[in-house]
Design a protein around this motif. Structure first.
Motif: not given
Length: 398
Positions: A96-97, A61, A50, A57, A122-123
């Motif tokens: 994670g991303e 991540a 990420c 989180c 997603s971020n």
């Protein structure tokens, strides 16, 4: 997952899922939670990499260090083949991303071709105009973008200055490409005062969906346990979410609003409606009975970056097996595993107030991971059930 707009504001009627026969293969996505066969929505945490460092989180991540352990593209395709054959309706590519996976687009395309609805968590910071157009061309159904406040409040959670601005740009790029976008907001003491601002943002930006997550004590989120809301503040916050959602509907803006990871919200909505609209309250009770509450190990599943199968994305400390060794479908239905068997019939095993609760059939015992994190016993009562003894009927039983 409690649909405030669906339940409190009447966006869904009991007849809606019944019209499709309540089979997950036939239900549209917004009615999947009311299916009777509960085929799992699968969260594939396809990477722990990420570009941000979020304080809560659950996957813990970080920027690098995990790539070599991830399922390969071909292993991912075999997983998708099995999920499609098993009848999984939705695959959620997460991390994670997930945008850090170079093969994300190939895997989305493959899932869609196999008839699985593909969505992304997603971020938002990496969603360029080009990425958004590609996702739209691949028939990606939805992107959920995590925001935990406006401006600096969000950036403090994300651990990177400028994360909010980049995420907002990503949201706008996705919307311009024609992809449905929603927000994901995890409520705690640090950001609860941002909830009104989030409603303002979704109205201003024309965002179609928002999910307010109750904090789960898993991964880095365990460090925030003492920063969780009090029961009184939680009730006030859920009331506010209902009030603002109703305002949207009154304005003719039927935005989808949900609360997630605290099934006490279901009975709470019903009890409020009993005072306001008894006819609608009865309809909501029917829908809550169809929903059945917590779906860990039944209607929600997680596969992590290495292929380990978990009851949901917060159960990463316990694996039922690995898809490199056995298909997900075999692992998921194997009730020779004692915990898997109990999760599929969890109402028999809960303790404390949960065992006494009149709402057990529509709550399902709430969140086992939160109970375990707080007490050491996964079957203990969820510490963030905010209903009173009187509301759950415990006094009458005693």
């Amino acid at each position: 997952m409690i649909g405030i707009s669906k339940l409190y504001c009447g966006a869904v009627e009991p007849s809606d899922p019944l019209r499709y026969g309540r089979e997950s293969s036939k239900l549209p996505s917004h009615l999947l939670q009311f299916s009777h066969d509960k085929k799992p929505v699968v969260v594939w945490n396809m990477t722990r990499r990420c570009n941000l460092r979020c304080a809560h989180c659950y996957a813990q991540a970080m920027e690098e260090g995990f790539k070599g352990k991830e399922l390969t593209t071909e292993e991912g395709k075999r997983l998708i083949d099995d999920l499609a054959h098993f009848g999984v309706p939705v695959i959620l590519f997460s991390g994670g991303e997930p945008l850090l996976r170079e093969d994300l687009e190939k895997l989305i395309e493959y899932a869609v071709k196999k008839g699985i609805r593909a969505v992304i968590s997603s971020n938002g910071t990496l969603i360029t105009k080009e990425k958004a157009k590609t996702f739209a061309d691949l028939s990606l159904s939805y992107i959920g973008v995590s925001l935990d406040g406006i401006g600096g409040v969000n950036d403090a959670f994300r651990g990177i200055k400028g994360a909010f601005k980049k995420a907002l740009t990503g949201i706008r790029n996705a919307k311009k490409a024609g992809i449905k976008v929603g927000l994901r907001f995890t409520i705690n003491k640090r950001n609860v005062d941002e909830v009104p601002k989030i409603f303002d943002l979704i109205e201003k930006e024309g965002i179609e969906r928002v999910c307010f997550y109750h904090l789960v004590y898993a991964g880095r989120g365990s460090r925030l346990m003492e920063e969780d809301l009090s029961h009184e503040k939680r009730r006030d916050t859920v009331d506010y979410i209902m009030d603002r959602t109703q305002v949207f509907f009154t304005k003719g803006k039927p935005i989808e609003v949900l609360t997630v990871d605290n099934h006490s919200d279901g009975p709470y909505v019903y009890l409020r409606l009993l005072k306001e609209n008894r006819k609608r309250a009865q309809e909501v009770l029917e829908l809550l009975m169809m929903n059945e509450g917590n779906a860990s190990g039944v209607g929600i599943a997680c596969v992590d970056e290495e292929g380990n199968v978990h009851a949901d994305q917060f159960w990463r400390h316990y694996s039922f097996g690995n898809v490199r060794e056995r298909p997900f479908s075999k692992i998921w239905m194997d009730t020779s595993n004692e915990l898997m068997a109990k999760l599929k019939d969890k109402k028999r095993y809960v303790k404390g107030r949960c065992a006494l609760c009149r709402w057990l059939d529509i709550c399902g015992g709430n969140f086992r991971v939160r109970a375990e994190a707080k007490t050491g016993d996964m079957w203990a009562e969820d510490p963030q059930c905010y209903l009173t003894d009187e509301e759950i009927g415990a006094k009458e039983i005693a």
